[in-house]
Design a protein around this motif. Sequence first.
Motif, mmCIF file in Angstrom:
data_model
loop_
_atom_site.group_PDB
_atom_site.id
_atom_site.type_symbol
_atom_site.label_atom_id
_atom_site.label_comp_id
_atom_site.label_asym_id
_atom_site.label_seq_id
_atom_site.Cartn_x
_atom_site.Cartn_y
_atom_site.Cartn_z
ATOM 1 N N UNK B 158 0.780 -1.209 -0.041
ATOM 2 C CA UNK B 158 0.111 0.843 0.048
ATOM 3 C C UNK B 158 1.070 1.464 -0.214
ATOM 4 N N UNK B 159 0.548 2.341 -0.526
ATOM 5 C CA UNK B 159 1.440 3.415 -1.327
ATOM 6 C C UNK B 159 0.174 4.721 -0.080
ATOM 7 N N UNK B 160 1.127 5.362 0.422
ATOM 8 C CA UNK B 160 0.606 6.671 1.166
ATOM 9 C C UNK B 160 0.288 8.024 0.605
ATOM 10 N N UNK B 161 -0.169 8.681 0.240
ATOM 11 C CA UNK B 161 0.204 9.765 -1.750
ATOM 12 C C UNK B 161 -0.075 10.623 -0.093
ATOM 13 N N UNK B 186 -11.865 7.925 -2.537
ATOM 14 C CA UNK B 186 -12.474 6.144 -1.439
ATOM 15 C C UNK B 186 -12.717 5.203 -1.725
ATOM 16 N N UNK B 187 -13.045 5.038 -3.248
ATOM 17 C CA UNK B 187 -13.019 4.114 -3.629
ATOM 18 C C UNK B 187 -11.600 3.254 -4.203
ATOM 19 N N UNK B 188 -11.027 3.546 -4.063
ATOM 20 C CA UNK B 188 -9.764 3.243 -4.383
ATOM 21 C C UNK B 188 -8.472 3.603 -2.839
ATOM 22 N N UNK B 189 -9.138 3.908 -2.019
ATOM 23 C CA UNK B 189 -7.922 3.623 -0.618
ATOM 24 C C UNK B 189 -8.681 4.218 0.667
ATOM 25 N N UNK B 204 -4.624 12.589 3.106
ATOM 26 C CA UNK B 204 -3.063 11.394 3.019
ATOM 27 C C UNK B 204 -4.299 10.482 2.461
ATOM 28 N N UNK B 205 -3.591 9.541 1.585
ATOM 29 C CA UNK B 205 -4.466 8.380 0.766
ATOM 30 C C UNK B 205 -3.792 7.276 1.185
ATOM 31 N N UNK B 206 -4.473 6.397 1.505
ATOM 32 C CA UNK B 206 -3.404 5.031 1.526
ATOM 33 C C UNK B 206 -4.376 4.012 0.859
ATOM 34 N N UNK B 207 -3.797 3.572 -0.233
ATOM 35 C CA UNK B 207 -4.323 3.134 -1.123
ATOM 36 C C UNK B 207 -2.920 2.171 -2.174
ATOM 37 N N UNK B 208 -4.247 0.849 -2.804
ATOM 38 C CA UNK B 208 -3.166 0.318 -3.389
ATOM 39 C C UNK B 208 -2.348 0.622 -5.299
ATOM 40 N N UNK B 209 -3.267 1.468 -5.634
ATOM 41 C CA UNK B 209 -2.574 2.406 -6.841
ATOM 42 C C UNK B 209 -1.638 2.660 -7.137
ATOM 43 N N UNK B 210 -1.124 2.543 -8.018
ATOM 44 C CA UNK B 210 0.189 3.587 -8.230
ATOM 45 C C UNK B 210 -0.459 5.229 -9.027
ATOM 46 N N UNK B 211 0.444 5.555 -8.983
ATOM 47 C CA UNK B 211 0.895 7.235 -8.407
ATOM 48 C C UNK B 211 -0.066 7.299 -9.524
ATOM 49 N N UNK B 212 0.191 7.142 -10.402
ATOM 50 C CA UNK B 212 -0.391 7.036 -12.050
ATOM 51 C C UNK B 212 -1.518 6.708 -12.099
ATOM 52 N N UNK B 233 4.955 7.046 1.708
ATOM 53 C CA UNK B 233 5.823 5.895 2.305
ATOM 54 C C UNK B 233 4.707 4.851 1.963
ATOM 55 N N UNK B 234 4.948 3.618 3.032
ATOM 56 C CA UNK B 234 4.118 2.298 2.028
ATOM 57 C C UNK B 234 4.010 1.636 3.254
ATOM 58 N N UNK B 235 3.354 0.691 2.702
ATOM 59 C CA UNK B 235 3.106 -0.055 4.387
ATOM 60 C C UNK B 235 2.647 -1.491 3.667
ATOM 61 N N UNK B 236 2.923 -2.600 4.169
ATOM 62 C CA UNK B 236 2.728 -3.884 4.337
ATOM 63 C C UNK B 236 1.190 -3.761 3.989
ATOM 64 N N UNK B 237 0.763 -5.467 2.972
ATOM 65 C CA UNK B 237 -0.233 -5.510 3.096
ATOM 66 C C UNK B 237 -1.191 -6.068 4.429
#
Lengths: 161, 717
Positions: B158-161, B186-189, B204-212, B233-237
Amino acid sequence: MQISEGQAANSNSRELLTFTLGKEEYGIDILKVQEIRGYDAVTTIANSPEFIKGVINLRGIIVPIVDMRIKFNLGNVTYNELTVVIILNVANRVIGIVVDGVSDVITLTAEQLKPSPEFSATLDTQYITGLGTVDERMIIVVDIEKLMTSRDMELVEAAAA
Amino acid sequence: MSIDMSQFYQVFFEESAEHLASMESLLLGLDLDAPDPDQLNAIFRSAHSIKGGSGTFGFTDMTEVTHILETLLDGIRKNEIKITADMVDAFLQAGDVLKGLLEAHQNGTIADLAPSVEIRARLEQLTAAGSQKTEGKGQKTESAAASGATQTAASSVQHIYQIKFAKSPAIFPKKTDLDTLLEDLSNIGKIENKKIAAKSVALTLITYVSEEELRETFSFFLEPEQLTVTLIGEQKAEEKSASSEDDLGYGFFVEPETLKAEAENAQGYGFFVEPEALKAEVENAQGYGFFVDVEKKADEPAAPVATAVQTEDGTPQRRATDRAPAGGAAAETSIRVSVEKVDQMINLVGELVITQSMLAETASHLDPVLHENLVNGLAQLERNSRELQEAVMSVRMMPINFVFSRFPRLVRDLAAKLDKKVQLKMIGEGTELDKGLIEKISDPLTHLVRNSLDHGVEMPEERIVKGKDPQGTITLRAAHQGGNIVIQVIDDGAGLNRERILAKAKEKGIPFSDNISDADVWLMIFAPGFSTAAVITDVSGRGVGMDVVKKNIEGIGGRVEIASQSGQGSTVTIRLPLTLAILDGLSIAVGDQLYIVPLSFIVESLQPKAEDIKEISGQGQVIHVRGEYLPVIALHQVFNITPRATNPVEGILVLLEAEGKKVALFVDDLVGQHQVVIKSLETNYRKVVGVSGATIMGDGRVAMIMDVGALVKFAQA
C-alpha cells in the motif's frame, strides 16, 4: 395466382376491396389495405414521374402517393375533398394510391374468379389475378403487391435501378 | 429442453458473446511480463460467467472448454503459473472455439467438436506444464485477509500519498463535484487527514494504486499542474482486501457434504485441501490478516483445483457475474432493452415534438396577453419535449469502442500472418455515435484497417531501409467535429502510389485528365474492381472492398476522403452524421416547396448585389464573394419547380461547403432554423437524387432534406 390459390385453400373465398378507375372496377385483397383517407396536400418529389404525386405525412410515416388515374390514363384527374387515397401495406411498405372512388367490400368465391383472357389491357395481364363477376359487375382482381413493387411503378429501389 | 429455458437462450448468447469479446480485448491488452491482477481477474470472471451460463443451459461442450480455460487462468492469477505468450495464443484460440460453439448453439446446428477437443488438450498441457514449473513456490497472494473497503487493485504494497489540489469554482462548478472526486478516492483507498480549505484540499490517501493511476482519477477534474501527489510512505498489505480473493471462491458449487468445508474455504482459495491441512486453512480464512505459513501451502499442488471444479460440471449454477466486484457495478446500472423498443420510443418522441410545434404554431396566432398562461405552458412544453428528445436519442448512442474493440485482435492476427510488425493505436474510443451507425461502420472500417495493414505498412526490413521504425503504426481515431463524427484510419506506411493508380486506371479504361489532382487520384481507388496490389493475397487485393466501403459509408450519409503522402503513409477520413435521426437544419423556400438544408454545410447566406453575379457563357452564373468565385446553383432548376424569384438578386444565396468545395445555392427565401427528425424516404419509396431524406414540419407537412454533397457534385458536372 399463387396468392389466390393459397387463400382459396384456406376458405375457398376471398374478400376484396373494390374501387373504380374511370369506368373499370378493380378489386384488391382487403388484407393489403391499411386504411382509406381523403387526399391531402402532398410534398412533391423532385424529378419524379408525373404519376407519383409526392409524399404525405401519415402519422409520422412518410408515405408516397401514386395517382393510378394518371398512371393508367383513366378517370378525371381532379383533386377535391372527394378524392380518395387507399393506403396499402404491401411488401413491408406503406404506399398510397389515388383512385376515382372506393365502391365496397365483396366476397369472391373461387368459382366466381375466372382467369383473365390474354388481352392487351391497360394493366399488364401479369398483375391481374383474374376476373370476378358479382351481380353483373365485372371486377378486375389485381395482385396489388406485385404491381406496386414492379418496375413500372418506380416505387422500389431495385426496380428503379 | 423446456420452453422456459429456451426463452433465456438469447440473453445467454448475447452475454456470452460480450464476455468473449471482453476476454479477448483483455487478453490482448495483457502485459506478459507483469500481468495486471485486475485484468487477470476480469478474464477469469468472463470465462467463469460463460462456464456458469453454459452449464445452466446444458451446453456441456462449452462448459468443458471454459472449465479447462478457467483452471489455467485461475492458476495464473494466483501466481502459480507464469503466463506466457503461448498461453495467450491458446486463450485466444479457445475464445475462437467458444465463439464457434456459441454460434452453433445459436443457430441450432451441431458444432464441429474437433477444435474444442484440440484446444482442451492444448490448455491441459499448458496447465500441467505451468503448474509443474511453479510447484513449490507457494502462493504469494495468501497473505490476504479482509478489510472493509473494497480494493480494486491487488498489489501487495500500500502506498501512502500526500495529495494537495486546488479548489475553485472553475474546477468544481458544483459542490457535488468535489464529493464525487472524494468518493472516487475513497473507493480506491482510505482517506485520512482530510482538510478542505477555501482554495485547496489536502488529504492523505492509503491505497494500492500507483501514482499514475491516482493521477488519472484526478485528470477528469484537474490539470496536472493543479495537483501535487507525494509518496510519503509504504505499508505492507496487512489490511489487504479479501474481495479479490473472495471471488476466487464464488460460483463454485460442490456436493452437499463438502459444502460446509467449501464455504469456509471460499475465503481462501476455492480448492480442496488435505484433511489435515483443512484446519489450518479454516483458521486462515477466519483469522484475517495472519500471514500463512508459506511452506504449508506450498505442498498443496495446483492439481486439486481441477478436482474441486470438476464437481460443478452439469450442475446448475448461479450467475457469478453479479458478485464480481468490478463488473458488478456496471451490470447493475444498465438494463438490456431491445432496439425495437428504443426505436419506438424515438418515433413517439419525434411525434411529440411535431405535435408540440403544431401547437406552438397555432398558439402563435393568439394574443399573448390574453393567453399568457397558455403561451408560457407551451414554452415549457417545448423545452421539456426537446430535453426528452435528447435524452431518448442518447439511449441509442454507443461508444465507438464497440467497433474499435475488434481491431486489436484483427491487427495482431493479420500482422502475424503477413510477418509485419504493427502496433495499433486507438484514440477517442469513447466517442459516441448512433447504434445504427455503429453497426454499419464496422465492415467498412475493417476493410480499411486490413487495407492499411496489407498495402500500407511495409515489411520490417523495408521500413528499416527507409529509416523508419520497423514497427508500423496504424491509428484509429474518432472525434466529434461540428455536427459530424470523424473517424480516421491512419497508417505510417508507404502511402498511395500515384503512378501505379493512374496506370491501373488507364488499364481499366477510366478516363482522367493529365493534370489530375492527387485527391482525385486517391478517390480512384474507390472505383469498383480497383486494386493496385501487385500480388493478390487472401487478406486483400481482389479489388472488391474499397468500392463497397465507399458505398456503405455513403449509404449512411457519410463521406470518405483520402490523404496520402508517398513514403509517409496515408489517412482515410470518414465523416458521419452524428446520428441518423436528428439534424439541425435551415428551412428554405423555393416556389411553394420547403426544403431543409443541413446546418453543418452552410457557410453563410447573403442577398447578392447585381454586380457580384457574373455570367460565364455556357457555364451558368458565378458569384464573387470576398475574392472567390463560386458557382451559383439554382435550386428550382435542379428540382424542376417554378420559383418566385428567377434572378439571384431577387432571392437569397446560401453558401454551402461540402467535400472541400463551395457553391452558392440560389433559393427564394430563408424560412427558419429547425431541429428536424430525419425520416427515410427509402422506407416506403426509393432514393431520390439530391435528397437525403425527409422530415415532418410543424404544420404536419413533409419537407425534403437536401443532399448537399450531391448538389455540389451537380455543380461540377
